[in-house]
Structures are given as C-alpha cells and as structure tokens.
Design an enzyme around this catalytic site. Structure first.
Site, PDB file in Angstrom:
ATOM      1  N   THR A 295       0.808  -1.224   0.000  1.00 29.01           N
ATOM      2  CA  THR A 295       0.000   0.000   0.000  1.00 29.01           C
ATOM      3  C   THR A 295       0.839   1.271   0.000  1.00 29.01           C
ATOM      4  OG1 THR A 295      -1.716  -1.130   1.240  1.00 29.01           O
ATOM      5  CG2 THR A 295      -1.780   1.255   1.312  1.00 29.01           C
TER       6      THR A 295
ATOM      7  N   SER B  62       1.448  -7.612  -1.282  1.00 23.48           N
ATOM      8  CA  SER B  62       2.118  -8.682  -0.541  1.00 23.48           C
ATOM      9  C   SER B  62       1.299  -9.967  -0.477  1.00 23.48           C
ATOM     10  CB  SER B  62       2.525  -8.215   0.849  1.00 23.48           C
ATOM     11  OG  SER B  62       1.430  -8.186   1.711  1.00 23.48           O
TER      12      SER B  62
HETATM   13  N1  ASP Z   1      -2.684  -5.385   0.322  1.00 18.30           N
HETATM   14  C1  ASP Z   1      -1.583  -4.607   0.804  1.00 18.30           C
HETATM   15  C2  ASP Z   1      -0.345  -5.482   0.811  1.00 18.30           C
HETATM   16  O1  ASP Z   1      -0.153  -6.241   1.707  1.00 18.30           O
HETATM   17  C3  ASP Z   1      -1.869  -4.078   2.164  1.00 18.30           C
HETATM   18  C4  ASP Z   1      -0.768  -3.215   2.744  1.00 18.30           C
HETATM   19  O2  ASP Z   1       0.239  -2.919   2.152  1.00 18.30           O
HETATM   20  O3  ASP Z   1      -0.912  -2.798   3.882  1.00 18.30           O
HETATM   21  O4  ASP Z   1       0.433  -5.417  -0.113  1.00 18.30           O
END
Ligand code: ASP
Length: 342
Positions: A15, A60
């Site tokens: 994010t 991720s």
């Molecule tokens: N979906 C994102 C990830 O884990 C969530 C984040 O970065 O907090 O890449």
C-alpha cells in the site's frame, strides 16, 4: 567525525507505494521513484540513502518464498556497502516475509527493518511517512560506531518489534501489528527509546550465512470443534507432505479421539514433522499440562511453545530445507534460533 550511516531502502510493493487504478478504483503498486518524491524529508535525515526496487512491485498477497530469496539476495549483495536496510513491504504478509528473512540470515550484525503502511504515501492522512522515516532512523541508529539493532525487525505505528514475534491483527487501524509474546524493542515518541536489554546480541564476530533452501511442501491445519476425520486425513496424507503446523486450542490441546491421534501418529511415523502451536493470540503451548495434550506429547509432536503461526510456518520451511537428521529435528525446532520463542 563519525561516519554517516549508509542505508539501503528496498521497495517490494504494498500500500505504501500504491495509487488508485482509474478504471477499477482498486489500489495497485506503482513506481518507486514516484514514491520517493512524496517524502522530501528523507533528505534531512542524518544518513545517506540509496534505494533498490523490485522490477514489478507486488501486493504482498502475492509474496512467496522465491521473493523472500530475492529480498535476501539484494541484502546479501549489498551487505558490506551499507550499515542498515529498510524493506518496504505490504502489511498483509509482512510478518511471514520478515520472519522468513530472520531465519534465512544467520549471524546478522546489521539492522533489517521491515515497514509499510495502511494508507498510500500520497494520501493526506497517510501513516507511511512516520513509519518510513522512523524505520530509517532505527536502521541508522548507532552506539560507539556499531548498530544498536542487529536483527530483523518490523516497525509500525511507533513500535519496533522483533519481526518473527509479530502478527497482523488489524486491517484498518494504523496499529496493524502486535507482538503478543515479546515486548517492543523500541518505542518512538518525542524520543526514540530502545529497550536494549531485549535486543538480540550482535553476532559480529561470526561471519554471516544465508540459507536459501526453503521447503514449502507443508500445510497449516487449524482445529475447530467438529473437524472431520476426512478433512484431517486428506491433509495428513497429501503426497510429498513434509511438515504440518497444527493450530490447537489453548495451551496446545486437541481432541483425544482415537482416529485423530492415530492419523497424527501415522503421519509422524512416515516422517512428517508436526508442530503444535496455539490458536490463542498470546501464551504458550505446554504439552502435557492437560489430559488433552498428553497423547500429543507421547506420539512426538513438536512443541511450538509461544511461537506465532507465521514464524512456525517459516521455521518449518527453513529447517526442512536444511535436511536435518530425523532424530535431531524436534530438539532443534524447540530451541529459539533467532529469538522467535522463549
Ligand atoms: N494489500 C496490501 C499489501 O499487503 C496491504 C498493505 O500494504 O498494507 O500489499
């Protein structure tokens, strides 16, 4: 004058560096150079920063052991040239990656700090700046010319944790992680305060070793009241299965049904390694404390003690990859290797 610390910032995705896709409205990773433009403050830190990014940054949720090897190889390649490393990573699987990296480096003597954010760096209310700036400060922190931290950590929302003690607990609060069984290594307020007595001792005198063979023919089996023989059997009899993390109740307890114990015992005899971890957010497995864990202990389940499920999974991958002799596996697993259990 003391040398100014030299920090390598590694961007894997998450994010922190995402923007909204105009067509779908969903968040997706974007170019790292743009990310740096959002934080001009980085120039004012008392360190020099270089960066390296994944060619295609990822959410991720797409992380896997091959990417873990990529991260360790970036650090390995540039280990001598830098005083500390900050890895920007999505929060969803950050505890898994950071735990894995902690096992992959033996005798680490420099800080490797994982961080990310709940809101993208371009967002007005973002938590990314504080997380990133403080992580860089932690990676640069030195005492008598030596890094204060020499282990793999996770920094989020004013707290520095030992990475392999963490778990993601919230999908929207800025305080997204917790370390239920180990105190924070540092807290950031007006001052950055290190809790020095709980940090791992530096292994500077030993040379660094990097372990990249990870065995991922493993499974995670979480018990629930009513779980059927069919489900347990299908998992334990998976072709080529090498290990299982079994999430049990409370202090490591499980049903005493004969079919259940027999299935576990057959799998153990075939050489499948089974680690007992608790489903509870905190506390420890104590095999034999209740009648409902006496048999588990007798048949030879490995006690995960107070390890997190994330760390248990990656420790299992790591130790299976090391091809440790069968009779030694249990006792090695039950010892803390990187401070991941008490
Ligand atoms: N979906 C994102 C990830 O884990 C969530 C984040 O970065 O907090 O890449």
């Amino acid at each position: 004058m003391a040398n100014i610390p030299h920090i390598l910032l590694i961007y894997t995705g998450g994010t922190i560096g995402m923007t909204k896709d105009y067509e779908t409205g969903a968040l997706k990773a974007f170019d790292f150079d743009k990310l740096l433009k959002y934080i001009p403050e980085l120039k004012h830190l008392n360190c020099t920063i270089e960066s390296e990014s994944f060619k295609n940054p990822i959410d991720s949720s797409n992380m896997n052991p091959e990417y873990w090897v990529d991260i360790t190889e970036i650090i390995e390649r540039r280990y001598e040239d830098f005083d500390g490393f900050v890895v920007l990573h999505g929060s969803d699987t950050m505890s898994y990656t950071a735990s894995a990296v902690s096992f992959m480096f033996e005798n680490l003597s420099k800080p490797v700090i994982f961080t990310g954010s709940q809101l993208p760096i371009g967002d007005l209310r973002t938590d990314a700046k504080e997380n990133m700036i403080t992580s860089i400060e932690i990676a640069s922190a030195q005492k008598n010319g030596k890094p204060i931290v020499s282990e793999v950590c996770l920094y989020f929302e004013y707290k520095l944790y030992r990475a392999n003690r963490t778990t993601k607990i919230n999908a929207e609060h800025f305080e997204a992680f917790s370390s239920p069984n180990y105190p924070p290594l540092a807290e950031s307020g007006v001052h950055l305060k290190f809790n020095e007595q709980v940090l791992l001792k530096s292994r500077r005198s030993k040379s660094i070793r990097i372990r990249k063979r990870l065995e991922n023919n493993i499974a995670l089996l979480k018990l629930f009241p009513g779980i059927t023989e069919n489900v347990v059997k299908s998992i334990l009899e998976i072709e080529g299965l090498k290990g299982v993390v079994l999430e049990t109740y409370g202090s490591g307890n499980a049903p005493t049904d004969k079919w259940f114990i027999d299935l576990l015992s057959t799998a153990l005899k075939k050489g499948v390694k089974i680690v007992d971890v608790t489903q509870c957010a905190g506390g420890s497995v104590i095999l034999g404390q209740y009648e409902t864990s006496v048999k588990l202990q007798k048949i030879g389940l490995i006690s995960g003690k107070d390890i997190t499920t994330e760390a248990a999974l990656v420790k299992l991958m790591y130790l299976l990859g090391e091809e440790i002799p069968r009779r030694k596996f249990k006792s090695i697993f039950e010892k803390p290797l990187r401070g991941e259990m008490t």
